[in-house]
Motif scaffolding. Structure first.
Motif, short mmCIF file in Angstrom:
data_model
loop_
_atom_site.label_atom_id
_atom_site.label_comp_id
_atom_site.label_asym_id
_atom_site.label_seq_id
_atom_site.Cartn_x
_atom_site.Cartn_y
_atom_site.Cartn_z
N THR A 218 0.80 -1.35 -0.06
CA THR A 218 -0.13 0.02 0.01
C THR A 218 0.65 1.25 0.21
O THR A 218 0.56 2.22 -0.87
N GLU A 219 1.95 1.40 0.85
CA GLU A 219 2.80 2.49 1.14
C GLU A 219 3.76 2.70 -0.08
O GLU A 219 4.05 3.73 -0.56
N VAL A 220 4.38 1.61 -0.52
CA VAL A 220 5.38 1.61 -1.38
C VAL A 220 4.99 1.78 -2.89
O VAL A 220 5.21 2.44 -3.48
N LEU A 221 4.23 0.62 -3.04
CA LEU A 221 3.68 0.23 -4.27
C LEU A 221 2.55 1.17 -4.90
O LEU A 221 1.89 1.22 -5.87
N GLY A 222 1.77 1.49 -3.55
CA GLY A 222 0.49 2.47 -3.76
C GLY A 222 -0.59 1.93 -4.26
O GLY A 222 -1.66 2.23 -4.88
N ILE A 223 -0.77 0.47 -4.01
CA ILE A 223 -2.22 -0.27 -4.32
C ILE A 223 -2.82 -0.16 -3.10
O ILE A 223 -2.57 -0.41 -1.88
N PRO A 224 -4.18 0.14 -3.28
CA PRO A 224 -5.03 0.28 -1.91
C PRO A 224 -5.49 -1.06 -1.30
O PRO A 224 -5.38 -2.08 -2.00
N LEU A 225 -5.93 -0.72 -0.09
CA LEU A 225 -6.12 -1.84 0.93
C LEU A 225 -7.76 -1.72 0.81
O LEU A 225 -8.01 -0.71 1.36
N LYS B 292 -7.09 -7.72 1.99
CA LYS B 292 -7.13 -7.90 0.72
C LYS B 292 -6.59 -6.30 0.09
O LYS B 292 -6.96 -5.39 0.36
N ILE B 293 -5.62 -6.68 -0.98
CA ILE B 293 -4.96 -5.58 -1.43
C ILE B 293 -5.56 -5.60 -2.98
O ILE B 293 -5.18 -6.50 -3.63
N SER B 294 -6.08 -4.52 -3.53
CA SER B 294 -6.68 -4.49 -4.77
C SER B 294 -7.13 -3.11 -5.14
O SER B 294 -7.21 -2.19 -4.31
N PHE B 295 -7.21 -2.95 -6.62
CA PHE B 295 -7.57 -1.77 -6.98
C PHE B 295 -9.18 -1.47 -7.07
O PHE B 295 -9.53 -0.28 -6.90
N ASN B 296 -9.76 -2.43 -6.58
CA ASN B 296 -11.38 -2.40 -6.12
C ASN B 296 -11.65 -3.57 -5.45
O ASN B 296 -11.18 -4.95 -5.88
#
Length: 123
Positions: free
Chosen positions: A23-30, A42-46
């Motif tokens: 989430t913080e380094v790659l910027g993918i939403p939690l 779950k980490i995902s764009f939606n």
């Protein structure tokens, strides 16, 4: 019958650190924080799209088998490289591949391989 693909399970000894990396380094939403200490996060764009699902390796026993390579698409890999380097990621710059696209490879904190891709490898 199978109706959709939910995601990939990754088991970690430190789910909070792994969630922070994505989430913080790659910027993918939690999109889901899990059931405490990011267990089941779950980490995902939606929330309705496939994602990376983190599980506590100690609690559930390490269930991942085989090599994991996660592939993410980027619009401009050179800019993404600069941003990730500024966030502290140690990685080599992108390279142009035989098929014409660019790729950049590195590992997450648990050693899972990640490929960032600019340009499709699908013809």
């Amino acid at each position: 019958m199978i109706s959709s693909f939910e995601g990939i399970n990754i088991y970690s000894k430190d789910t909070a650190a792994l969630a922070a990396f994505y989430t913080e380094v790659l910027g993918i939403p939690l999109v889901f924080e899990g059931f405490g200490n990011f267990d089941g996060a779950k980490i995902s764009f939606n929330v309705n799209q496939p994602g990376i699902i983190l599980w506590d390796e100690i609690k559930w026993s390490k269930l991942t088998t085989g090599a994991i390579n996660l592939v993410f698409s980027c619009g401009n890999l050179d800019d993404t490289y600069k941003t990730l380097k500024s966030r502290g990621l140690e990685c080599e710059p992108p390279v142009t591949m035989e098929y014409g696209g660019k790729e950049m490879n590195f590992n997450d904190p648990d050693g899972n391989n990640i490929t960032l891709l600019q340009g499709s490898y699908v013809q």
